[in-house]
Design a protein around this motif. Structure first.
Motif, PDB file in Angstrom:
ATOM      1  N   SER B 351     -16.847  -1.190   8.204  1.00  0.00           N
ATOM      2  CA  SER B 351     -15.897  -0.085   8.111  1.00  0.00           C
ATOM      3  C   SER B 351     -14.820  -0.366   7.073  1.00  0.00           C
ATOM      4  O   SER B 351     -14.469  -1.518   6.824  1.00  0.00           O
ATOM      5  CB  SER B 351     -15.233   0.143   9.464  1.00  0.00           C
ATOM      6  N   VAL B 352     -14.326   0.705   6.458  1.00  0.00           N
ATOM      7  CA  VAL B 352     -13.198   0.608   5.520  1.00  0.00           C
ATOM      8  C   VAL B 352     -12.215   1.716   5.849  1.00  0.00           C
ATOM      9  O   VAL B 352     -12.584   2.896   5.848  1.00  0.00           O
ATOM     10  CB  VAL B 352     -13.649   0.808   4.059  1.00  0.00           C
ATOM     11  N   THR B 353     -10.970   1.349   6.129  1.00  0.00           N
ATOM     12  CA  THR B 353      -9.925   2.353   6.291  1.00  0.00           C
ATOM     13  C   THR B 353      -8.664   1.827   5.622  1.00  0.00           C
ATOM     14  O   THR B 353      -8.380   0.635   5.683  1.00  0.00           O
ATOM     15  CB  THR B 353      -9.696   2.716   7.780  1.00  0.00           C
ATOM     16  N   GLY B 354      -7.944   2.721   4.941  1.00  0.00           N
ATOM     17  CA  GLY B 354      -6.751   2.263   4.229  1.00  0.00           C
ATOM     18  C   GLY B 354      -6.094   3.409   3.501  1.00  0.00           C
ATOM     19  O   GLY B 354      -6.522   4.554   3.622  1.00  0.00           O
ATOM     20  N   ASN B 355      -5.069   3.077   2.748  1.00  0.00           N
ATOM     21  CA  ASN B 355      -4.384   4.080   1.948  1.00  0.00           C
ATOM     22  C   ASN B 355      -4.506   3.714   0.473  1.00  0.00           C
ATOM     23  O   ASN B 355      -3.947   2.725   0.022  1.00  0.00           O
ATOM     24  CB  ASN B 355      -2.902   4.163   2.360  1.00  0.00           C
ATOM     25  N   ALA B 356      -5.276   4.532  -0.264  1.00  0.00           N
ATOM     26  CA  ALA B 356      -5.514   4.247  -1.688  1.00  0.00           C
ATOM     27  C   ALA B 356      -4.447   4.868  -2.576  1.00  0.00           C
ATOM     28  O   ALA B 356      -4.502   4.740  -3.794  1.00  0.00           O
ATOM     29  CB  ALA B 356      -6.890   4.775  -2.097  1.00  0.00           C
ATOM     30  N   GLY B 357      -3.489   5.555  -2.000  1.00  0.00           N
ATOM     31  CA  GLY B 357      -2.416   6.146  -2.792  1.00  0.00           C
ATOM     32  C   GLY B 357      -2.825   7.494  -3.341  1.00  0.00           C
ATOM     33  O   GLY B 357      -3.851   8.029  -2.936  1.00  0.00           O
ATOM     34  N   PRO B 358      -2.056   8.107  -4.213  1.00  0.00           N
ATOM     35  CA  PRO B 358      -0.938   7.501  -4.942  1.00  0.00           C
ATOM     36  C   PRO B 358       0.358   7.377  -4.138  1.00  0.00           C
ATOM     37  O   PRO B 358       1.269   6.719  -4.614  1.00  0.00           O
ATOM     38  CB  PRO B 358      -0.748   8.452  -6.138  1.00  0.00           C
ATOM     39  N   SER B 359       0.478   7.972  -2.946  1.00  0.00           N
ATOM     40  CA  SER B 359       1.744   7.845  -2.219  1.00  0.00           C
ATOM     41  C   SER B 359       1.458   7.387  -0.789  1.00  0.00           C
ATOM     42  O   SER B 359       0.317   7.388  -0.340  1.00  0.00           O
ATOM     43  CB  SER B 359       2.473   9.183  -2.206  1.00  0.00           C
ATOM     44  N   SER B 360       2.494   6.966  -0.081  1.00  0.00           N
ATOM     45  CA  SER B 360       2.313   6.559   1.310  1.00  0.00           C
ATOM     46  C   SER B 360       1.704   7.715   2.092  1.00  0.00           C
ATOM     47  O   SER B 360       1.942   8.873   1.777  1.00  0.00           O
ATOM     48  CB  SER B 360       3.667   6.179   1.926  1.00  0.00           C
ATOM     49  N   ASP B 361       0.904   7.410   3.088  1.00  0.00           N
ATOM     50  CA  ASP B 361       0.228   8.478   3.825  1.00  0.00           C
ATOM     51  C   ASP B 361       1.116   9.007   4.953  1.00  0.00           C
ATOM     52  O   ASP B 361       2.269   8.623   5.090  1.00  0.00           O
ATOM     53  CB  ASP B 361      -1.138   8.005   4.319  1.00  0.00           C
ATOM     54  N   LYS B 362       0.529   9.921   5.739  1.00  0.00           N
ATOM     55  CA  LYS B 362       1.306  10.566   6.808  1.00  0.00           C
ATOM     56  C   LYS B 362       1.920   9.544   7.757  1.00  0.00           C
ATOM     57  O   LYS B 362       3.030   9.701   8.241  1.00  0.00           O
ATOM     58  CB  LYS B 362       0.416  11.542   7.594  1.00  0.00           C
ATOM     59  N   GLY B 363       1.179   8.490   8.051  1.00  0.00           N
ATOM     60  CA  GLY B 363       1.678   7.474   8.973  1.00  0.00           C
ATOM     61  C   GLY B 363       2.579   6.454   8.286  1.00  0.00           C
ATOM     62  O   GLY B 363       2.880   5.417   8.862  1.00  0.00           O
ATOM     63  N   ASP B 364       2.984   6.761   7.030  1.00  0.00           N
ATOM     64  CA  ASP B 364       3.883   5.864   6.289  1.00  0.00           C
ATOM     65  C   ASP B 364       3.274   4.500   6.004  1.00  0.00           C
ATOM     66  O   ASP B 364       4.004   3.526   5.796  1.00  0.00           O
ATOM     67  CB  ASP B 364       5.210   5.663   7.033  1.00  0.00           C
ATOM     68  N   LYS B 365       1.954   4.404   6.001  1.00  0.00           N
ATOM     69  CA  LYS B 365       1.332   3.125   5.639  1.00  0.00           C
ATOM     70  C   LYS B 365       1.435   2.972   4.119  1.00  0.00           C
ATOM     71  O   LYS B 365       1.191   3.931   3.388  1.00  0.00           O
ATOM     72  CB  LYS B 365      -0.137   3.101   6.055  1.00  0.00           C
ATOM     73  N   PRO B 366       1.796   1.778   3.650  1.00  0.00           N
ATOM     74  CA  PRO B 366       2.003   1.613   2.210  1.00  0.00           C
ATOM     75  C   PRO B 366       0.694   1.721   1.419  1.00  0.00           C
ATOM     76  O   PRO B 366      -0.383   1.442   1.948  1.00  0.00           O
ATOM     77  CB  PRO B 366       2.576   0.200   2.090  1.00  0.00           C
ATOM     78  N   VAL B 367       0.825   2.122   0.156  1.00  0.00           N
ATOM     79  CA  VAL B 367      -0.331   2.203  -0.742  1.00  0.00           C
ATOM     80  C   VAL B 367      -0.963   0.812  -0.868  1.00  0.00           C
ATOM     81  O   VAL B 367      -0.256  -0.175  -1.083  1.00  0.00           O
ATOM     82  CB  VAL B 367       0.103   2.706  -2.135  1.00  0.00           C
ATOM     83  N   GLY B 368      -2.266   0.742  -0.719  1.00  0.00           N
ATOM     84  CA  GLY B 368      -2.973  -0.524  -0.893  1.00  0.00           C
ATOM     85  C   GLY B 368      -3.314  -1.213   0.424  1.00  0.00           C
ATOM     86  O   GLY B 368      -4.206  -2.061   0.462  1.00  0.00           O
ATOM     87  N   LEU B 369      -2.618  -0.829   1.511  1.00  0.00           N
ATOM     88  CA  LEU B 369      -2.928  -1.452   2.814  1.00  0.00           C
ATOM     89  C   LEU B 369      -4.321  -1.008   3.251  1.00  0.00           C
ATOM     90  O   LEU B 369      -4.610   0.189   3.316  1.00  0.00           O
ATOM     91  CB  LEU B 369      -1.887  -1.032   3.861  1.00  0.00           C
ATOM     92  N   THR B 370      -5.180  -1.970   3.536  1.00  0.00           N
ATOM     93  CA  THR B 370      -6.585  -1.671   3.825  1.00  0.00           C
ATOM     94  C   THR B 370      -7.096  -2.598   4.925  1.00  0.00           C
ATOM     95  O   THR B 370      -6.750  -3.784   4.942  1.00  0.00           O
ATOM     96  CB  THR B 370      -7.446  -1.896   2.555  1.00  0.00           C
ATOM     97  N   TYR B 371      -7.875  -2.039   5.850  1.00  0.00           N
ATOM     98  CA  TYR B 371      -8.526  -2.853   6.884  1.00  0.00           C
ATOM     99  C   TYR B 371     -10.030  -2.725   6.730  1.00  0.00           C
ATOM    100  O   TYR B 371     -10.553  -1.620   6.543  1.00  0.00           O
ATOM    101  CB  TYR B 371      -8.096  -2.391   8.272  1.00  0.00           C
TER     102      TYR B 371
END
Lengths: 418, 418
Positions: B351-371
Motif C-alpha cells: 500500500s501507498v498513502t501520502g500527500n504528494a502536494g503541492p499543498s498540505s492536504d485536508k488533514g494538514d499532513k505535510p507535503v511529502g509525508l508518505t506511508y
C-alpha cells in the motif's frame, strides 16, 4: 543579433549527461530577440574547443561557451577563448583574492591549481558566481562577444537567469521570437495538416506540426519587434486553426491531456473511475498527475489477472473463456467499463484491455490490439485500436486514447446539454 | 574510425526538447570503438543542414543525422544529405509501396505528401522502421557514411540499438570504452561511497556513483583494446563492490527495480497486489512495465477517494475520520495493505498513502509525508517517509520506496527459508 552555443565536455559527447544547460539557454535567447541557428558540442580538447569557438565567431555575434571553467587539467575553456580571440590570458588578482577569501570562509584548503580560475583573456570581465568558485566571463572584442558560463547546473542557471540575462537585454533589441503551442488529440498529423493547409504556408507567423504519442502539437511562431506585436500576429492564425480543428484542440502551451480532461469534468461536476488491464494503473496515474484531481478521479480497479476481472468488475466468466473473445475483446472492455462504474458509483467508467507485447498473448491476440470502453449515463462505447511500437509506447498510446475517448464522450454530452 | 552527430530540429535549438537521442547514440559509440569528437545541432533550414553535414564529412568518417525524416515541409534531412553528398534524390518505389501497405493496414488515409518519406539519395539504402513510417537511411560514398535516423524516440532507439548497431559493429576498431552499471536501492549515496571508498580511487577502471530518485548507480568504466579485456579489468572491482554492498545491489546495467522485484517473486512463486492512494496506479504500472509480469502481479485497487478505501479495502471508517490519523497514517497504510491482500488473495499486498502536494492536504499532513505498507505471510510492516521535491518526484520516490520495501520483505523471507 545572432548567437551560438558551444557546449564543452567529453561527458556530453559520451551521453553521460543530457545537455540541459544548452536547452535552458536555447529557450531564453528567442525571448530576448536573439536568433540562434547553430549549436556545437565538443570534448575537453584544447584544439577542438578553439576551432569550435572560431567557427562560431565566424558566423555569430555572440558565442556562449558552457563548461570547462573548473580548476582541473580538463578545464580549458579560458585558454581556448583567449586563443580564439587572439588575446593574452592574464591572471586577475582581484578574482584570485576573492577565491582565496571564499575558500577561507568555507574552511577549504587552498590549492594553487585553484588560481587557474582567476585567469581571463585580457579583454574579459568576470561575472560573479555566488553558487560556485569559477566566475563566468564576458569578453568583448571587435564587435563580437564571447560569454563563458560554468557547467554545473546549480551555478549555470542562476548566472544565466541573472547577470547574463541583464547583459543580453542590452544587446538584443532585434526581433523577438514568440510562440504559442496548440495541442490536439483524436486526429492524426496528416489529417491536421490537411485541414489547416492554408496556414501552413504562412511565413510569419510560421505554423509547425509535431506528432507526439497520440497527440499532434502545432507551434505558431512569430518574429516581431515586441512580444505584444507577436501576440497580435499570432492571434488571427490561431483563430483560423481553432475554427478548422474545433474541439480536437484540447489545450495550449503546457496543458496536458489529463489536465484538460480533469478540468472538463470539474466544470461539469462529474467523476470518473478506471478499470485497467494492459495499462496496469498508468491511466489512473495520469489523472492523479493533476494536482487537485481528487474531486474528479475516484480510483478504480487494476485487473491485470483474469480472475480479478470477474471478482471486482463482474465480467462474465464465459466471455473470458471464450476463445474468440476472451479478455482482449470489445465485449470485455464493455463489461469492465460498466463494472467499474457500478463498483465505484462514478459518472464515467473507463476501461483499457489489450496486448502490449512483446509477444502475442495466450489468446493469440496480436501485439498492439487494444479495446477502450467508456461507460456513462448514456450507455457505453467501445473503440478498437491497433497500436504499433514498443511495449512502453503502446501502453502510453492506450492511456492517450482512453483520455481522448473519455473527453469525446463528455463533450458530446455537453453539446447535447446533458 | 571517427563519427559525428548532426541533430536537426529547431525545437532542439530552442530548447523545447532535450536532445536525449544524441545522448543515447553518444553512449553507444565508445562501446563500439568509434571515436566521436564533435556534435552539431541545427534548425530546420536546408542550407544550414547541408552546411553542417558537409563540415561533419570534412572531419569524420561516419556522420549521423537525427530528425527531419517525416512527411512535412519542415522535414529536409533527405534533401540535405543528397545535396551534401552531391547525389540525386530518387523516389524508391519499394519504400513507397511499403508505406502504402502500412497505411492501409492501419486504416489511415493515404496523403500524397507521405510519399516523400520514400525518397533517398541515389547511394542510400533504407533501414526498416517497424515503429513508425519513415525508414532510416545508410548512404555510403567515397569511403564516408551518412546514416539518417528518425527523431521520434520510440523509433530512434530501436533502430539504433538494432540494425544500426549491427552495421556499426563492422566499422569500429580502436580502443573500446566499456562499462558496467550496478544499481542499488535502500542505501543513500554517501553510505554507498563510505562502504566502497577504496575502489573509488581506482583509475582504470574508474568507479563513479550517481544518485537517481531513490536509487544509487555505480558506473565502472574501463579503457582497453577489446571488450573482453575491459570485462576482465572490471570483474575484480565489481566483485569488491558486491562484497561491500551485498543485497543492496538489485541489478546491473539496464535492469530496473521493478524487473528485479518481479524476477525475485517469480523465482519464489509468489504474487503481489497493490492498494494505491497517492501514486494513483503508478506502482501497478511499474510492475506491468515488465513483460511477463502477469504471473506475479495480479492487480489491485486505486483508492484515491476516501470512500473507496472503506468500500474496496475495508479500512475502518473511524480511523479515516480520526483527526490525528486519517487516510495519511501508519494505520491506514497497514489496513490498506492487509485489505488488498485479502481482497485479491495474493502473497503480498503493498500500500501507498501520502500527500504528494503541492499543498498540505485536508488533514494538514505535510507535503511529502508518505506511508508504505507491505502485508505478507509473516504479518504487515509499515514505513514512514518524508520525501522532498515536486509532486512528480515525490510520487516516483514513493513507488521506488514501495518496490524497495517489498523486495526487502521477500528477501528476508528467503533468508529465513520460508
Amino acid at each position: 543579433v545572432t548567437a551560438e552555443i558551444v557546449s564543452v565536455g567529453t561527458e556530453l559527447l559520451f551521453g553521460q549527461i543530457a545537455d540541459t544547460n544548452a536547452q535552458h539557454l536555447g529557450r531564453l535567447l528567442p525571448q530576448l530577440g536573439i536568433s540562434h541557428m547553430h549549436r556545437q558540442t565538443v570534448g575537453d580538447n584544447l584544439g577542438r574547443v578553439i576551432e569550435a569557438i572560431k567557427l562560431a565567431l565566424s558566423r555569430s555575434d555572440i558565442v556562449f561557451t558552457i563548461g570547462g571553467l573548473g580548476p582541473t587539467e580538463d578545464d580549458l575553456t579560458r585558454e581556448a577563448i583567449a586563443a580564439a580571440l587572439e588575446e593574452d590570458l592574464v591572471v586577475d588578482d582581484r578574482i584570485v583574492e576573492k577565491l582565496r577569501k571564499l575558500f577561507a570562509l568555507r574552511n577549504l584548503p587552498w590549492v594553487d591549481s585553484q588560481a587557474k580560475q582567476g585567469s581571463r583573456p585580457q579583454c574579459g570581465k568576470a561575472v560573479e558566481n555566488p553558487n560556485g568558485t569559477a566566475p563566468g566571463l564576458i569578453c568583448e572584442k571587435d564587435g563580437k562577444v564571447v560569454i563563458a558560463l560554468p557547467g554545473p547546473r546549480g551555478e549555470f542557471v542562476p548566472m544565466v537567469d541573472g547577470p547574463v540575462r541583464d547583459y543580453l537585454m542590452k544587446l538584443g533589441g532585434g526581433d523577438v521570437i514568440h510562440s504559442h503551442l496548440l495541442r490536439i488529440c483524436g486526429l492524426g498529423e496528416s489529417v491536421v495538416e490537411e485541414r489547416i493547409r492554408p496556414v501552413l504556408e504562412s511565413n510569419n507567423p510560421t505554423v509547425a506540426p509535431y506528432a507526439h504519442l497520440g497527440e499532434v502539437h502545432l507551434r505558431i511562431t512569430a518574429h516581431a519587434s515586441t512580444i505584444d506585436l507577436a501576440e497580435a500576429m499570432i492571434a488571427p492564425i490561431e483563430q483560423r486553426i481553432r475554427e478548422a480543428l474545433g474541439d480536437a484542440i484540447f489545450g495550449s502551451d503546457e496543458v496536458t491531456l489529463e489536465q484538460a480532461v480533469v478540468e472538463l469534468l470539474q466544470k461539469r461536476d462529474e467523476t470518473v473511475a478506471v478499470a485497467e488491464s494492459m495499462t496496469g494503473g498508468g491511466l489512473g496515474e495520469r489523472f492523479t498527475n493533476v494536482p487537485g484531481s481528487g474531486d474528479v478521479f475516484i480510483g478504480g480497479a487494476i485487473t491485470y489477472d483474469v480472475e480479478l476481472k470477474k471478482k471486482l468488475l463482474g465480467v462474465d466468466p464465459d466471455l473470458l473463456e471464450d476463445e474468440n473473445r476472451g479478455p482482449v475483446s470489445d465485449e470485455c472492455a464493455r463489461q469492465m467499463a460498466l463494472g467499474v462504474r457500478t463498483l465505484v458509483g462514478s459518472t464515467y467508467g473507463v476501461s483499457v484491455t489489450g496486448n502490449a507485447g512483446p509477444s502475442s498473448d495466450k489468446g493469440d491476440k496480436p501485439v498492439g490490439l487494444t479495446y477502450i470502453g467508456v461507460a456513462g449515463p448514456n450507455g457505453v462505447e467501445v473503440e478498437e485500436f491497433h497500436f504499433r511500437g514498443q511495449r512502453d509506447s503502446i501502453r502510453r498510446r492506450a492511456q492517450q486514447a482512453a483520455l481522448t475517448a473519455l473527453r469525446r464522450v463528455a463533450l458530446s454530452r455537453e453539446r447535447q446539454g446533458s
